[in-house]
Design an enzyme around this catalytic site. Sequence first.
Site, mmCIF file in Angstrom:
data_model
loop_
_atom_site.group_PDB
_atom_site.id
_atom_site.type_symbol
_atom_site.label_atom_id
_atom_site.label_comp_id
_atom_site.label_asym_id
_atom_site.label_seq_id
_atom_site.Cartn_x
_atom_site.Cartn_y
_atom_site.Cartn_z
ATOM 1 N N ILE A 135 -47.242 -60.350 -35.864
ATOM 2 C CA ILE A 135 -47.566 -60.034 -34.399
ATOM 3 C C ILE A 135 -46.508 -59.484 -34.095
ATOM 4 C CG2 ILE A 135 -48.371 -61.060 -32.171
ATOM 5 C CD1 ILE A 135 -50.406 -61.174 -34.467
ATOM 6 N N CYS A 136 -46.571 -58.511 -33.029
ATOM 7 C CA CYS A 136 -45.313 -57.822 -32.233
ATOM 8 C C CYS A 136 -44.094 -57.767 -33.094
ATOM 9 C CB CYS A 136 -45.243 -58.307 -30.778
ATOM 10 S SG CYS A 136 -44.365 -57.444 -29.767
ATOM 11 N N THR A 137 -42.966 -58.291 -32.580
ATOM 12 C CA THR A 137 -41.606 -58.306 -33.261
ATOM 13 C C THR A 137 -41.639 -58.842 -34.525
ATOM 14 O OG1 THR A 137 -40.877 -59.951 -31.770
ATOM 15 C CG2 THR A 137 -40.554 -57.770 -31.008
ATOM 16 N N GLY A 138 -42.463 -59.600 -34.642
ATOM 17 C CA GLY A 138 -42.762 -60.387 -36.221
ATOM 18 C C GLY A 138 -42.594 -59.328 -37.170
ATOM 19 N N THR A 155 -45.074 -52.198 -33.851
ATOM 20 C CA THR A 155 -44.283 -53.439 -33.310
ATOM 21 C C THR A 155 -44.460 -53.177 -31.588
ATOM 22 O OG1 THR A 155 -42.314 -55.068 -33.244
ATOM 23 C CG2 THR A 155 -42.054 -52.723 -33.166
#
Length: 176
Positions: A135-138, A155
């Site tokens: 999820i996102c910056t993961g 991201t």
Amino acid sequence: GSRCPGDDHVMEKSFSKKRSQEDVRFRRVGFLVYPDCQSLDLSGPFETFYWANVMLSVLRKPPTYHSVVIAQRAGPVPTMSGLQIMASHSYGEMVEGLDTLVVVGGTGCEAVTEDSALLEWLRSIAPKTRRIVSICTGAAVLACAGLLDRRRATTHWTYADRLAKADPSSEVDASR
């Protein structure tokens, strides 16, 4: 070495090396959290799997998803907002048995990309896990573990350049 710069309920607590009948019946979804992760990146997807089970129940079908929260150590994990999330398992306990692994995002991802033990765990669990998502910056965590090689990734737009530098072989699309 890394190419990155210097980031409910639990139905059973033990994970054996052999998959039990219960493991086959459930799709175990692990959510990897870390200090300063984004609580929404956990709670939104976690609730989605919960509601999928509710809908299966309405259809008189057994629940399918068994969600667990994973961190460096079992216990409380502070999020970016200060909310404490309770991890039910350490990643060291999770040697197999995950159907899906969700790596959440947050400002703490930068520190996690420097955690060689966690990155090694990700590399070791990946071949045994049907699906790994972020999820996102993961996505930066996956990139630093080498799991985005030659893959398309996205991201948060403010992190897109960093993600592209972390794994030059991946195709970063900041528009999604």
